[in-house]
Design a protein around this motif. Sequence first.
Motif, PDB file in Angstrom:
ATOM      1  N   ASP A  53     -12.819   0.635   7.966  1.00 49.57           N
ATOM      2  CA  ASP A  53     -11.815   0.934   6.954  1.00 49.57           C
ATOM      3  C   ASP A  53     -10.681  -0.080   7.110  1.00 49.57           C
ATOM      4  OD1 ASP A  53      -9.675   1.987   5.444  1.00 49.57           O
ATOM      5  OD2 ASP A  53     -10.472   4.017   5.684  1.00 49.57           O
ATOM      6  N   ARG A  56      -7.825  -0.164   6.164  1.00 46.76           N
ATOM      7  CA  ARG A  56      -6.490   0.418   6.331  1.00 46.76           C
ATOM      8  C   ARG A  56      -6.178   0.700   7.796  1.00 46.76           C
ATOM      9  NH1 ARG A  56      -7.321   5.463   2.628  1.00 46.76           N
ATOM     10  NH2 ARG A  56      -9.216   5.363   3.859  1.00 46.76           N
ATOM     11  N   GLN A  99      -2.277   3.834   1.363  1.00 43.17           N
ATOM     12  CA  GLN A  99      -2.566   4.422   0.070  1.00 43.17           C
ATOM     13  C   GLN A  99      -3.608   3.651  -0.736  1.00 43.17           C
ATOM     14  OE1 GLN A  99      -1.409   7.366  -0.675  1.00 43.17           O
ATOM     15  NE2 GLN A  99      -0.147   7.449   1.155  1.00 43.17           N
ATOM     16  N   GLN A 100      -3.966   2.459  -0.288  1.00 45.95           N
ATOM     17  CA  GLN A 100      -4.940   1.634  -1.014  1.00 45.95           C
ATOM     18  C   GLN A 100      -6.352   2.180  -0.825  1.00 45.95           C
ATOM     19  OE1 GLN A 100      -3.845  -2.301   0.554  1.00 45.95           O
ATOM     20  NE2 GLN A 100      -3.596  -2.878  -1.602  1.00 45.95           N
ATOM     21  N   ASP A 101      -7.168   1.987  -1.850  1.00 43.53           N
ATOM     22  CA  ASP A 101      -8.565   2.421  -1.802  1.00 43.53           C
ATOM     23  C   ASP A 101      -9.362   1.389  -1.006  1.00 43.53           C
ATOM     24  OD1 ASP A 101     -11.154   3.249  -2.197  1.00 43.53           O
ATOM     25  OD2 ASP A 101     -11.049   3.272  -4.381  1.00 43.53           O
ATOM     26  N   PRO A 102      -9.966   1.784   0.113  1.00 43.89           N
ATOM     27  CA  PRO A 102     -10.715   0.814   0.926  1.00 43.89           C
ATOM     28  C   PRO A 102     -11.926   0.243   0.192  1.00 43.89           C
ATOM     29  CG  PRO A 102     -11.055   3.039   1.754  1.00 43.89           C
ATOM     30  CD  PRO A 102      -9.997   3.110   0.691  1.00 43.89           C
ATOM     31  N   LEU A 103     -12.452   0.969  -0.788  1.00 43.19           N
ATOM     32  CA  LEU A 103     -13.605   0.464  -1.538  1.00 43.19           C
ATOM     33  C   LEU A 103     -13.193  -0.638  -2.509  1.00 43.19           C
ATOM     34  CD1 LEU A 103     -15.497   3.806  -2.211  1.00 43.19           C
ATOM     35  CD2 LEU A 103     -15.888   2.133  -0.400  1.00 43.19           C
ATOM     36  N   GLU A 104     -11.954  -0.629  -2.946  1.00 45.04           N
ATOM     37  CA  GLU A 104     -11.467  -1.698  -3.800  1.00 45.04           C
ATOM     38  C   GLU A 104     -11.191  -2.960  -3.003  1.00 45.04           C
ATOM     39  OE1 GLU A 104      -8.130  -0.605  -6.197  1.00 45.04           O
ATOM     40  OE2 GLU A 104      -9.216   1.028  -7.173  1.00 45.04           O
ATOM     41  N   TRP A 105     -10.890  -2.806  -1.740  1.00 40.19           N
ATOM     42  CA  TRP A 105     -10.636  -3.957  -0.870  1.00 40.19           C
ATOM     43  C   TRP A 105     -11.869  -4.807  -0.815  1.00 40.19           C
ATOM     44  CZ3 TRP A 105     -12.900  -5.797   3.582  1.00 40.19           C
ATOM     45  CH2 TRP A 105     -12.224  -6.781   4.253  1.00 40.19           C
TER      46      TRP A 105
END
Length: 102
Positions: free
Chosen positions: A3, A5, A96-102
């Motif tokens: 992850d 994050r 708060q960021q989506d790890p899948l968008e990373w």
Amino acid sequence: MLDPRFKLHVFRNQVYAADIKKTVIDLVTTNINKNLPVQQREDVDAPEEPIAKRNKFDIWDEYDTIVNTVRPEGTPRSQAVLEVQRYLELPVTGRQQDPLEW
């Protein structure tokens, strides 16, 4: 660890962090090894166009020839270690960021 994050920052015990890092490196090494024979087979099966058949000099043909001959250096294990290290050196993304968008 995967992850972006959190990475290794959530492990309180450094032994656990080292163990998971080794496990990920082993998985990446396995993946590189699994794909290696496919790459070699593609290189052998692809016939190269004879120079006499080329009509004119094309800078992009020369570029493609050079790029197609470049091979990753090192063993699959060393490539995996570098890949994991590069990932870990990237900054941690926001919580708060989506790890899948990373």
